[in-house]
Design a protein around this motif. Sequence first.
Motif, PDB file in Angstrom:
ATOM      1  N   VAL A   4     -15.138-107.469 -77.145  1.00  0.00           N
ATOM      2  CA  VAL A   4     -15.443-108.846 -77.555  1.00  0.00           C
ATOM      3  C   VAL A   4     -16.452-108.789 -78.685  1.00  0.00           C
ATOM      4  O   VAL A   4     -17.436-108.030 -78.627  1.00  0.00           O
ATOM      5  CB  VAL A   4     -16.037-109.681 -76.395  1.00  0.00           C
ATOM      6  CG1 VAL A   4     -16.474-111.057 -76.894  1.00  0.00           C
ATOM      7  CG2 VAL A   4     -15.044-109.854 -75.280  1.00  0.00           C
ATOM      8  N   THR A   5     -16.211-109.596 -79.714  1.00  0.00           N
ATOM      9  CA  THR A   5     -17.161-109.736 -80.814  1.00  0.00           C
ATOM     10  C   THR A   5     -17.849-111.096 -80.689  1.00  0.00           C
ATOM     11  O   THR A   5     -17.169-112.124 -80.662  1.00  0.00           O
ATOM     12  CB  THR A   5     -16.437-109.671 -82.177  1.00  0.00           C
ATOM     13  OG1 THR A   5     -15.684-108.457 -82.238  1.00  0.00           O
ATOM     14  CG2 THR A   5     -17.417-109.711 -83.328  1.00  0.00           C
ATOM     15  N   VAL A   6     -19.169-111.086 -80.554  1.00  0.00           N
ATOM     16  CA  VAL A   6     -19.949-112.333 -80.538  1.00  0.00           C
ATOM     17  C   VAL A   6     -20.697-112.426 -81.858  1.00  0.00           C
ATOM     18  O   VAL A   6     -21.410-111.491 -82.238  1.00  0.00           O
ATOM     19  CB  VAL A   6     -20.955-112.360 -79.362  1.00  0.00           C
ATOM     20  CG1 VAL A   6     -21.799-113.638 -79.403  1.00  0.00           C
ATOM     21  CG2 VAL A   6     -20.233-112.243 -78.024  1.00  0.00           C
ATOM     22  N   ILE A   7     -20.493-113.526 -82.571  1.00  0.00           N
ATOM     23  CA  ILE A   7     -21.138-113.677 -83.875  1.00  0.00           C
ATOM     24  C   ILE A   7     -21.963-114.954 -83.900  1.00  0.00           C
ATOM     25  O   ILE A   7     -21.499-116.021 -83.489  1.00  0.00           O
ATOM     26  CB  ILE A   7     -20.104-113.698 -85.016  1.00  0.00           C
ATOM     27  CG1 ILE A   7     -19.374-112.359 -85.058  1.00  0.00           C
ATOM     28  CG2 ILE A   7     -20.767-113.994 -86.356  1.00  0.00           C
ATOM     29  CD1 ILE A   7     -18.376-112.204 -86.163  1.00  0.00           C
ATOM     30  N   LYS A   8     -23.186-114.822 -84.379  1.00  0.00           N
ATOM     31  CA  LYS A   8     -24.041-115.999 -84.566  1.00  0.00           C
ATOM     32  C   LYS A   8     -24.265-116.204 -86.056  1.00  0.00           C
ATOM     33  O   LYS A   8     -24.596-115.253 -86.778  1.00  0.00           O
ATOM     34  CB  LYS A   8     -25.376-115.800 -83.841  1.00  0.00           C
ATOM     35  CG  LYS A   8     -26.252-117.064 -83.848  1.00  0.00           C
ATOM     36  CD  LYS A   8     -27.280-117.037 -84.967  1.00  0.00           C
ATOM     37  CE  LYS A   8     -28.004-118.372 -85.073  1.00  0.00           C
ATOM     38  NZ  LYS A   8     -29.094-118.328 -86.087  1.00  0.00           N
ATOM     39  N   ILE A   9     -24.051-117.435 -86.527  1.00  0.00           N
ATOM     40  CA  ILE A   9     -24.311-117.725 -87.943  1.00  0.00           C
ATOM     41  C   ILE A   9     -25.546-118.598 -88.084  1.00  0.00           C
ATOM     42  O   ILE A   9     -25.796-119.498 -87.282  1.00  0.00           O
ATOM     43  CB  ILE A   9     -23.113-118.385 -88.663  1.00  0.00           C
ATOM     44  CG1 ILE A   9     -22.575-119.588 -87.894  1.00  0.00           C
ATOM     45  CG2 ILE A   9     -22.040-117.382 -88.946  1.00  0.00           C
ATOM     46  CD1 ILE A   9     -21.571-120.402 -88.699  1.00  0.00           C
ATOM     47  N   GLY A  10     -26.290-118.309 -89.143  1.00  0.00           N
ATOM     48  CA  GLY A  10     -27.533-119.024 -89.404  1.00  0.00           C
ATOM     49  C   GLY A  10     -27.327-120.316 -90.183  1.00  0.00           C
ATOM     50  O   GLY A  10     -26.249-120.575 -90.729  1.00  0.00           O
ATOM     51  N   GLY A  11     -28.385-121.096 -90.224  1.00  0.00           N
ATOM     52  CA  GLY A  11     -28.357-122.403 -90.869  1.00  0.00           C
ATOM     53  C   GLY A  11     -28.037-122.368 -92.346  1.00  0.00           C
ATOM     54  O   GLY A  11     -27.395-123.288 -92.873  1.00  0.00           O
TER      55      GLY A  11
END
Length: 258
Positions: A4-11
């Motif tokens: 599983v790839t979990v990605i968080k993107i910034g503002g």
Amino acid sequence: MKKVTVIKIGGNIIDNPAELEQFLTDFSKIEGYKVLVHGGGKSATKMAQSIGLVPQMIDGRRITDAPMLDVVVMIYAGQINKHIVAQLQAKDNNAIGFSGADGNLIQSTKRNHPTIDYGFVGDVKQVNTKLLATLLEARVVPVFCAITHDKNGQLLNTNADTIASELSIALSEVFDVTLTYCFEKQGVLQDSEDDSSVITEINEALYQKLKEEKVIHSGMIPKLDNCFNSLSRGVQKIKIGHHKMLQNSDIPHTTITL
């Protein structure tokens, strides 16, 4: 074990329509199970100011009183989340948008600080791993905003980096998880003014040294604290850098290791 790839993107990605479009194109091409977590960018602050609210911050953290909570729920769970879901559907990714309240996917407790009242801010308590795994097995692409709940009817503003970290830790019980933080820089920088000064690998010992030397400071500290917490609790791999690395592993980025 499935990956599983979990990605968080910034503002800063969210605030730039062209950058967001390019990121979502890259994200849509990732094979296999994946989860997207997004923060809020400047939209909530702009909306608050437009209706006469004055955003309050302490040590870089937003104070969320009741009127501000209404704004962040509208912007994060509404405007931003649904826009991202629609964009991913257009790229043939079966995305569904979630807050933590949906399906009781992320339950939090209201932050209890000895000296500061952060208002309606949540600290993650538990993740509904079983339901999340079921969604992934059904080839759904979950898109999480930075809103959770306390299971007593109260929504809570919650740090998006922490949500990405806690989701990754929970999923690592059943999957091989890679957590990636995408933002406007190419990684953690030796010199914040020089975009080419990427530190390609940081372990705990180097992290402590870089903190003492003030190379790493302010907003990067809680991000990296989350990273080391995630690795110590089962997450396989963590990367920090520009979203271009999603489709090109030769792009310089930072890998976090214990």
